[in-house]
Write a protein that holds these residues in place. Structure first.
Motif, PDB file in Angstrom:
ATOM      1  N   PHE A  63      12.328   0.912  18.536  1.00 56.30           N
ATOM      2  CA  PHE A  63      12.688   2.325  18.352  1.00 56.30           C
ATOM      3  C   PHE A  63      11.470   3.258  18.445  1.00 56.30           C
ATOM      4  CE2 PHE A  63      16.050   0.318  15.504  1.00 56.30           C
ATOM      5  CZ  PHE A  63      16.995   0.300  16.517  1.00 56.30           C
ATOM      6  N   HIS A  64      10.277   2.676  18.464  1.00 58.71           N
ATOM      7  CA  HIS A  64       9.074   3.501  18.333  1.00 58.71           C
ATOM      8  C   HIS A  64       8.112   3.428  19.523  1.00 58.71           C
ATOM      9  CE1 HIS A  64      10.264   4.333  14.193  1.00 58.71           C
ATOM     10  NE2 HIS A  64      10.703   3.089  14.205  1.00 58.71           N
ATOM     11  N   TYR A  65       7.806   2.214  20.018  1.00 53.35           N
ATOM     12  CA  TYR A  65       6.692   2.105  20.960  1.00 53.35           C
ATOM     13  C   TYR A  65       7.039   1.582  22.347  1.00 53.35           C
ATOM     14  CZ  TYR A  65       4.219   3.090  16.652  1.00 53.35           C
ATOM     15  OH  TYR A  65       3.798   3.665  15.491  1.00 53.35           O
ATOM     16  N   GLY A  66       8.332   1.524  22.680  1.00 50.17           N
ATOM     17  CA  GLY A  66       8.722   1.289  24.076  1.00 50.17           C
ATOM     18  C   GLY A  66       8.285  -0.024  24.712  1.00 50.17           C
ATOM     19  N   GLN A  67       7.994  -1.027  23.896  1.00 52.63           N
ATOM     20  CA  GLN A  67       7.529  -2.299  24.486  1.00 52.63           C
ATOM     21  C   GLN A  67       8.731  -3.127  24.969  1.00 52.63           C
ATOM     22  OE1 GLN A  67       5.739  -5.018  21.792  1.00 52.63           O
ATOM     23  NE2 GLN A  67       4.631  -6.144  23.359  1.00 52.63           N
TER      24      GLN A  67
ATOM     25  N   THR B  68      12.602   7.736  24.181  1.00 51.58           N
ATOM     26  CA  THR B  68      12.371   7.922  22.747  1.00 51.58           C
ATOM     27  C   THR B  68      11.211   8.884  22.511  1.00 51.58           C
ATOM     28  OG1 THR B  68      10.742   6.131  22.585  1.00 51.58           O
ATOM     29  CG2 THR B  68      13.056   5.527  22.315  1.00 51.58           C
ATOM     30  N   VAL B  69      11.254   9.560  21.382  1.00 53.64           N
ATOM     31  CA  VAL B  69      10.124  10.391  20.939  1.00 53.64           C
ATOM     32  C   VAL B  69       9.924  10.158  19.447  1.00 53.64           C
ATOM     33  CG1 VAL B  69      10.425  12.216  22.677  1.00 53.64           C
ATOM     34  CG2 VAL B  69      11.639  12.384  20.500  1.00 53.64           C
ATOM     35  N   PHE B  70       8.734  10.443  18.965  1.00 56.93           N
ATOM     36  CA  PHE B  70       8.507  10.292  17.528  1.00 56.93           C
ATOM     37  C   PHE B  70       7.400  11.214  17.064  1.00 56.93           C
ATOM     38  CE2 PHE B  70       4.530   7.867  17.283  1.00 56.93           C
ATOM     39  CZ  PHE B  70       4.436   7.322  18.550  1.00 56.93           C
ATOM     40  N   LYS B 194       1.200  13.982  27.413  1.00 59.16           N
ATOM     41  CA  LYS B 194       1.150  14.959  26.324  1.00 59.16           C
ATOM     42  C   LYS B 194       2.369  14.883  25.411  1.00 59.16           C
ATOM     43  CE  LYS B 194       2.864  18.890  29.005  1.00 59.16           C
ATOM     44  NZ  LYS B 194       2.563  20.229  29.537  1.00 59.16           N
ATOM     45  N   ALA B 195       3.304  13.994  25.731  1.00 61.89           N
ATOM     46  CA  ALA B 195       4.474  13.800  24.862  1.00 61.89           C
ATOM     47  C   ALA B 195       4.256  12.581  23.980  1.00 61.89           C
ATOM     48  CB  ALA B 195       5.724  13.610  25.714  1.00 61.89           C
ATOM     49  N   LYS B 196       4.860  12.600  22.793  1.00 62.89           N
ATOM     50  CA  LYS B 196       4.744  11.447  21.902  1.00 62.89           C
ATOM     51  C   LYS B 196       5.978  10.576  22.145  1.00 62.89           C
ATOM     52  CE  LYS B 196       2.587  10.765  17.426  1.00 62.89           C
ATOM     53  NZ  LYS B 196       1.329  10.180  17.916  1.00 62.89           N
ATOM     54  N   THR B 197       5.892   9.739  23.172  1.00 60.20           N
ATOM     55  CA  THR B 197       7.022   8.907  23.582  1.00 60.20           C
ATOM     56  C   THR B 197       6.578   7.449  23.671  1.00 60.20           C
ATOM     57  OG1 THR B 197       8.693   8.567  25.307  1.00 60.20           O
ATOM     58  CG2 THR B 197       6.551   9.356  26.052  1.00 60.20           C
ATOM     59  N   GLY B 198       7.527   6.554  23.403  1.00 63.64           N
ATOM     60  CA  GLY B 198       7.223   5.130  23.310  1.00 63.64           C
ATOM     61  C   GLY B 198       6.422   4.561  24.474  1.00 63.64           C
ATOM     62  N   GLY B 199       6.799   4.947  25.694  1.00 60.22           N
ATOM     63  CA  GLY B 199       6.170   4.378  26.883  1.00 60.22           C
ATOM     64  C   GLY B 199       4.653   4.531  26.917  1.00 60.22           C
ATOM     65  N   ASN B 200       4.138   5.642  26.396  1.00 63.30           N
ATOM     66  CA  ASN B 200       2.682   5.831  26.369  1.00 63.30           C
ATOM     67  C   ASN B 200       1.997   4.740  25.542  1.00 63.30           C
ATOM     68  OD1 ASN B 200       3.057   8.217  27.744  1.00 63.30           O
ATOM     69  ND2 ASN B 200       2.806   9.525  25.943  1.00 63.30           N
ATOM     70  N   TYR B 201       2.673   4.334  24.474  1.00 63.57           N
ATOM     71  CA  TYR B 201       2.085   3.347  23.571  1.00 63.57           C
ATOM     72  C   TYR B 201       2.256   1.948  24.154  1.00 63.57           C
ATOM     73  CZ  TYR B 201       1.590   7.428  20.770  1.00 63.57           C
ATOM     74  OH  TYR B 201       1.215   8.680  20.367  1.00 63.57           O
TER      75      TYR B 201
END
Lengths: 356, 356
Positions: A63-67, B68-70, B194-201
């Protein structure tokens, strides 16, 4: 890992949708395959169970980090009532490539193909047979650790779900209008473009939404560095036929290696059609158009198989291909590939795998 | 949307962890906030309920396409037993910026801050008070439509969960060793950086894993186009002090606008420390180091607040900063900022919001 798949059949069977009411990815069959992962056990407890919701803590990493990673392939029922899969080994191999990029543990490709066959066999009554229909197969992996730190999850769940589908495009195979994207970027070398991971699709939605508002079905993605070179179209690979030669962008690290893309390259070579994988700029395509040499273009992917391109909007100009009609080669590729997939065309490459 | 929050209190209370056993993001409080979205109703049914698992179909979009965003922020309990939040308006504003990029409907920022206060108030006994501890607040949105097509979800769930946390780094504030990443890319202009979205992480995990294997805590990300310019460090913004001037990369479209980053810019200006936001290359930093002008460096983010950098590995060379010790300005910023957040330091900017 144990290779014994525990099977729990559903006590009731759901009603199957009519072939003419099938949408893409909205209806699911009676069963699903699941296995879990922990570092201590590896992939464990492979099981086929009734299709039902799963329960997860709100802190679950998915739900948080898209893995996440996923695959898509299809099962067909042939006129001789055989159940056929198309190159499932390619999908499972690619799933492991995606796993590597996303720090997800490798799966046993052969075992997962066996599990997939077992699941499809159990739900084979769900495979529709009308023209253009199939059973879409979605293997996917989600991180299941309850943790808010940014790190690879220590636990995972692998699942396969099945969905009887009609054509990806409700209107059937007909040329679509494409917007050449000049602001948003899908992927860049060093990123996750060649992996099948959720984030790639999430990042594409905005450009897609804006293109639709302007009357285009999909966007054509250019490279993220110079915004010059052609990468993909929507969530498909792309091919151009220019002056008798078929060209698709070479795999540069940010392009997904499509199974349909690979199959088309094989078919074209088999037919002795000149074909090359290389860096191709939008300027090259535009110049070919101006010289009257741009003959056909199409997207390729598992969901739509082949999607002819009728028009490209680029630099405030409409590039119309083949009078906006499906090209001859595009049609031949579609017919041959879907023919092979459904068992109606000779399978010269041994691509089709029968489910017993 | 109705602004009435339905509250269902938990019948039992979980045992709270000891302050010295707190890890980041592993323990959650007794309650959570939820509201759902549909196009017909907008955001509806806001409610505070016992913290428990949620049940979702395997076809739910969150498992497949990463939309997703957080956000992340913290609540502190002051020495006067007041419950304090730090600039929650900044987080909720950023959440809406992320929503826009990910095609998720906008939230009512003020209402969500009220909901957050209500939730924190109900679970305020969970706020730890020992040095370096706090209650971490995680608002997040997931797509909840049951659909495998690549398109924005038609349904969403917004949730807030709370986790009592110790320091993000178990070892407390001490300088870390950073690997300057030259292969993997976090984000590029036109992407979702610049978005806080799961894929970046998710996309950052591989580089992080490889850096850790080489003995580094985090990676320093360079721009995705030229791989020259400094972007972020791990999942934090980054600051350098060079010859008396503090420099942080300007917001270029691929860098997250951190709340801590913004607060530090305000503090430095207030202190009349020369500070600038500008494009900064790794070569500039290296040259400053060679000239003996590279004084301090640190990462900033909500989880760690400030993370001093003791060493940078760049081009096969170790750049040691301030003899590997926490710099004077870095320490002053950490003390001041955590002082303001915990109510122990004068809040000249009116950043702190009390929960009644």
């Amino acid at each position: 890992m144990t290779n014994k798949i525990n099977i729990t059949l559903s006590a009731t069977k759901k009603e199957k949708p009519n072939a003419d009411q099938l949408e893409f990815g909205r209806t699911f069959t009676d069963h699903m395959f699941i296995m879990d992962y922990s570092a201590a056990k590896g992939w464990y407890d492979p099981r086929i169970v009734p299709y039902e919701p799963i329960s997860l803590s709100p802190s679950t990493m998915v739900f948080h980090y898209g893995q996440t990673v996923f695959e898509g392939l299809k099962a067909y029922r042939s006129s001789e009532d055989k159940v056929l899969l198309f190159r499932p080994d390619k999908n499972m191999h690619r799933l492991n490539l995606s796993n590597d990029r996303l720090c997800i543990p490798q799966i046993d490709e052969e075992f997962v193909i066996e599990a997939l066959k077992e699941l499809v066999s159990i739900d084979k009554e769900w495979i529709p047979t009308a023209e253009g229909t199939s059973l879409y197969i979605r293997p996917f992996i989600i991180p299941t650790e309850y943790y808010l730190g940014v790190a690879p999850s220590k636990y995972y769940r692998f699942m396969i779900i099945l969905s009887p589908v009609g054509s990806y495009y409700k209107e059937g195979i007909h040329p679509v209008k494409i917007f050449v994207e000049n602001q948003y970027v899908r992927a860049v070398d060093g990123g996750t473009g060649k992996a099948k991971t959720g984030g790639n699709y999430a990042s594409s939605l905005k450009a897609q939404e804006e293109a639709e508002k302007r009357g285009y079905s999909q966007v054509l993605w250019l490279d993220g560095v110079e915004k010059k070179y052609i990468e993909e179209v929507g969530s498909m690979n792309i091919f151009f036929k220019i002056n008798g030669e078929v060209i698709t962008p070479s795999l540069n690290g940010s392009i997904l290696e499509g199974v349909t893309r690979n199959s088309i390259l094989h078919l074209l070579k088999h037919w002795n059609v000149p074909v090359s994988e290389r860096k191709l700029s939008m300027e090259d395509v535009y110049n070919a158009y101006k010289e009257g040499l741009l003959e056909e273009a199409f997207g390729t992917g598992t969901a739509a198989v082949i999607s002819p391109i009728g028009e490209l909007f680029y630099n405030e100009e409409n590039i119309v291909l083949n009078n906006g009609e499906t090209g001859e080669l595009t049609k031949k590729l579609y017919d041959t590939l879907t023919g092979i997939q459904t068992g109606n065309h000779e399978d010269v490459f041994n691509w089709v795998v029968e489910v017993n």
